[in-house]
Design a protein around this motif. Sequence first.
Motif, PDB file in Angstrom:
ATOM      1  N   GLY A   1       7.095  -1.266  -7.994  1.00 45.06           N
ATOM      2  CA  GLY A   1       6.304  -1.685  -9.150  1.00 45.06           C
ATOM      3  C   GLY A   1       5.241  -0.694  -9.572  1.00 45.06           C
ATOM      4  N   PHE A   2       5.061   0.347  -8.779  1.00 39.62           N
ATOM      5  CA  PHE A   2       4.043   1.358  -9.102  1.00 39.62           C
ATOM      6  C   PHE A   2       4.658   2.647  -9.652  1.00 39.62           C
ATOM      7  CE2 PHE A   2       2.143  -1.121  -5.557  1.00 39.62           C
ATOM      8  CZ  PHE A   2       1.044  -1.640  -6.239  1.00 39.62           C
ATOM      9  N   ALA A   3       5.965   2.631  -9.880  1.00 36.71           N
ATOM     10  CA  ALA A   3       6.653   3.865 -10.281  1.00 36.71           C
ATOM     11  C   ALA A   3       6.104   4.437 -11.591  1.00 36.71           C
ATOM     12  CB  ALA A   3       8.149   3.599 -10.395  1.00 36.71           C
ATOM     13  N   ALA A   4       5.579   3.576 -12.442  1.00 36.88           N
ATOM     14  CA  ALA A   4       5.091   4.056 -13.739  1.00 36.88           C
ATOM     15  C   ALA A   4       3.684   4.655 -13.671  1.00 36.88           C
ATOM     16  CB  ALA A   4       5.109   2.907 -14.751  1.00 36.88           C
ATOM     17  N   TYR A   5       3.026   4.515 -12.534  1.00 37.97           N
ATOM     18  CA  TYR A   5       1.678   5.072 -12.413  1.00 37.97           C
ATOM     19  C   TYR A   5       1.779   6.586 -12.213  1.00 37.97           C
ATOM     20  CZ  TYR A   5      -0.418   0.452 -11.677  1.00 37.97           C
ATOM     21  OH  TYR A   5      -0.858  -0.841 -11.827  1.00 37.97           O
ATOM     22  N   PRO A   6       1.008   7.359 -12.972  1.00 38.97           N
ATOM     23  CA  PRO A   6       1.069   8.810 -12.784  1.00 38.97           C
ATOM     24  C   PRO A   6       0.635   9.208 -11.375  1.00 38.97           C
ATOM     25  CG  PRO A   6      -0.694   8.197 -14.312  1.00 38.97           C
ATOM     26  CD  PRO A   6       0.099   6.965 -14.044  1.00 38.97           C
ATOM     27  N   LYS A   7       1.389  10.146 -10.804  1.00 35.42           N
ATOM     28  CA  LYS A   7       1.099  10.571  -9.430  1.00 35.42           C
ATOM     29  C   LYS A   7      -0.121  11.468  -9.346  1.00 35.42           C
ATOM     30  CE  LYS A   7       5.651  10.179  -7.336  1.00 35.42           C
ATOM     31  NZ  LYS A   7       6.882  10.807  -6.906  1.00 35.42           N
ATOM     32  N   ASP A   8      -0.453  12.109 -10.456  1.00 32.44           N
ATOM     33  CA  ASP A   8      -1.546  13.074 -10.414  1.00 32.44           C
ATOM     34  C   ASP A   8      -2.892  12.439 -10.758  1.00 32.44           C
ATOM     35  OD1 ASP A   8      -0.997  12.532 -13.024  1.00 32.44           O
ATOM     36  OD2 ASP A   8      -1.028  14.610 -13.710  1.00 32.44           O
ATOM     37  N   LYS A   9      -2.920  11.133 -10.846  1.00 28.22           N
ATOM     38  CA  LYS A   9      -4.187  10.452 -11.156  1.00 28.22           C
ATOM     39  C   LYS A   9      -4.607   9.602  -9.957  1.00 28.22           C
ATOM     40  CE  LYS A   9      -6.238   7.065 -14.305  1.00 28.22           C
ATOM     41  NZ  LYS A   9      -7.511   7.687 -14.624  1.00 28.22           N
ATOM     42  N   ALA A  10      -5.865   9.709  -9.592  1.00 25.91           N
ATOM     43  CA  ALA A  10      -6.404   8.905  -8.484  1.00 25.91           C
ATOM     44  C   ALA A  10      -6.904   7.574  -9.036  1.00 25.91           C
ATOM     45  CB  ALA A  10      -7.535   9.650  -7.802  1.00 25.91           C
ATOM     46  N   TYR A  11      -6.638   6.508  -8.316  1.00 25.31           N
ATOM     47  CA  TYR A  11      -7.092   5.176  -8.724  1.00 25.31           C
ATOM     48  C   TYR A  11      -7.924   4.560  -7.611  1.00 25.31           C
ATOM     49  CZ  TYR A  11      -3.471   5.284 -12.357  1.00 25.31           C
ATOM     50  OH  TYR A  11      -2.685   5.618 -13.433  1.00 25.31           O
ATOM     51  N   ARG A  12      -8.866   3.769  -7.993  1.00 26.59           N
ATOM     52  CA  ARG A  12      -9.502   2.866  -7.038  1.00 26.59           C
ATOM     53  C   ARG A  12      -8.574   1.674  -6.868  1.00 26.59           C
ATOM     54  NH1 ARG A  12     -15.101   2.942  -8.079  1.00 26.59           N
ATOM     55  NH2 ARG A  12     -15.387   1.159  -6.718  1.00 26.59           N
TER      56      ARG A  12
ATOM     57  N   GLU B   1       0.833  -1.212   0.000  1.00 28.05           N
ATOM     58  CA  GLU B   1       0.000   0.000   0.000  1.00 28.05           C
ATOM     59  C   GLU B   1       0.861   1.254   0.000  1.00 28.05           C
ATOM     60  OE1 GLU B   1      -1.895   3.456   1.359  1.00 28.05           O
ATOM     61  OE2 GLU B   1      -0.439   2.378   2.569  1.00 28.05           O
ATOM     62  N   LYS B   2       1.936   1.215   0.791  1.00 27.44           N
ATOM     63  CA  LYS B   2       2.845   2.374   0.861  1.00 27.44           C
ATOM     64  C   LYS B   2       3.485   2.631  -0.505  1.00 27.44           C
ATOM     65  CE  LYS B   2       6.673   4.105   3.746  1.00 27.44           C
ATOM     66  NZ  LYS B   2       7.774   4.286   2.807  1.00 27.44           N
ATOM     67  N   ALA B   3       3.922   1.562  -1.157  1.00 33.16           N
ATOM     68  CA  ALA B   3       4.543   1.716  -2.474  1.00 33.16           C
ATOM     69  C   ALA B   3       3.552   2.302  -3.470  1.00 33.16           C
ATOM     70  CB  ALA B   3       5.061   0.368  -2.974  1.00 33.16           C
ATOM     71  N   PHE B   4       2.317   1.866  -3.395  1.00 34.96           N
ATOM     72  CA  PHE B   4       1.326   2.430  -4.318  1.00 34.96           C
ATOM     73  C   PHE B   4       1.077   3.905  -4.007  1.00 34.96           C
ATOM     74  CE2 PHE B   4      -2.953   3.628  -5.570  1.00 34.96           C
ATOM     75  CZ  PHE B   4      -2.801   3.475  -6.943  1.00 34.96           C
ATOM     76  N   ASN B   5       0.933   4.200  -2.739  1.00 35.95           N
ATOM     77  CA  ASN B   5       0.658   5.580  -2.340  1.00 35.95           C
ATOM     78  C   ASN B   5       1.780   6.516  -2.773  1.00 35.95           C
ATOM     79  OD1 ASN B   5      -0.944   7.563  -0.904  1.00 35.95           O
ATOM     80  ND2 ASN B   5       0.688   7.576   0.604  1.00 35.95           N
ATOM     81  N   GLU B   6       3.004   6.016  -2.703  1.00 31.63           N
ATOM     82  CA  GLU B   6       4.166   6.838  -3.051  1.00 31.63           C
ATOM     83  C   GLU B   6       4.591   6.660  -4.505  1.00 31.63           C
ATOM     84  OE1 GLU B   6       7.002   5.649  -0.076  1.00 31.63           O
ATOM     85  OE2 GLU B   6       5.971   6.763   1.514  1.00 31.63           O
ATOM     86  N   ARG B   7       3.927   5.749  -5.201  1.00 36.18           N
ATOM     87  CA  ARG B   7       4.258   5.460  -6.612  1.00 36.18           C
ATOM     88  C   ARG B   7       5.737   5.073  -6.744  1.00 36.18           C
ATOM     89  NH1 ARG B   7      -0.731   6.252  -6.420  1.00 36.18           N
ATOM     90  NH2 ARG B   7      -1.869   7.462  -7.982  1.00 36.18           N
TER      91      ARG B   7
END
Length: 149
Positions: free
Chosen positions: A38-49, A29-35
């Motif tokens: 494995g979540f580094a490629a997710y844009p930080k300015d977009k909210a996801y469910r 969860e922390k990695a996703f929250n901080e992008r």
Amino acid sequence: MANDLREKDYVAVVQCHIVKERCSGYFCEKAFNERTGGFAAYPKDKAYRTLYLTCGGCCGRAVQRKLSHLARKIKQREDIGKDRIVVQLSSCITKDNFHAPPCPNLDYLKALIARLRLDVREDTAVSELAEKRRAESVYKAKGAACESD
Ligand code: SF4
Ligand code: SF4
């Protein structure tokens, strides 16, 4: 199916059922929250469910039923199609670590998810120390897929 993360709205994180018997999943969860990781490629300015679930135990076959249920219900209730969902396999499934090699059923899990026509990505929380040890092929000292230990 395109794996453009800007086009996704829903992230389903699949974690190892055995590991989750003692791990809260906090570092995923922390990695996703901080992008990070494995979540580094997710844009930080977009909210996801997000949804966190386990594979259901070896051999992982429950993943098919769980993700199928998710895809069906979210389409019915919110008209969110499969193309807007991405499945992320946790690092304790995908990566070698001090406790164990990657999940022996990794290819099977990916095949099940592919049959559902859902995009899949690998890794969640990634420990810098564990990455260093993986690069050096050292797993005689303490290390983990992520920082949960
Ligand atoms: S990757 Fe780490 S935090 Fe996530 S479920 Fe596995 S052990 Fe827990
Ligand atoms: S199938 Fe893989 S991910 Fe699932 S419980 Fe077994 S080892 Fe863990």
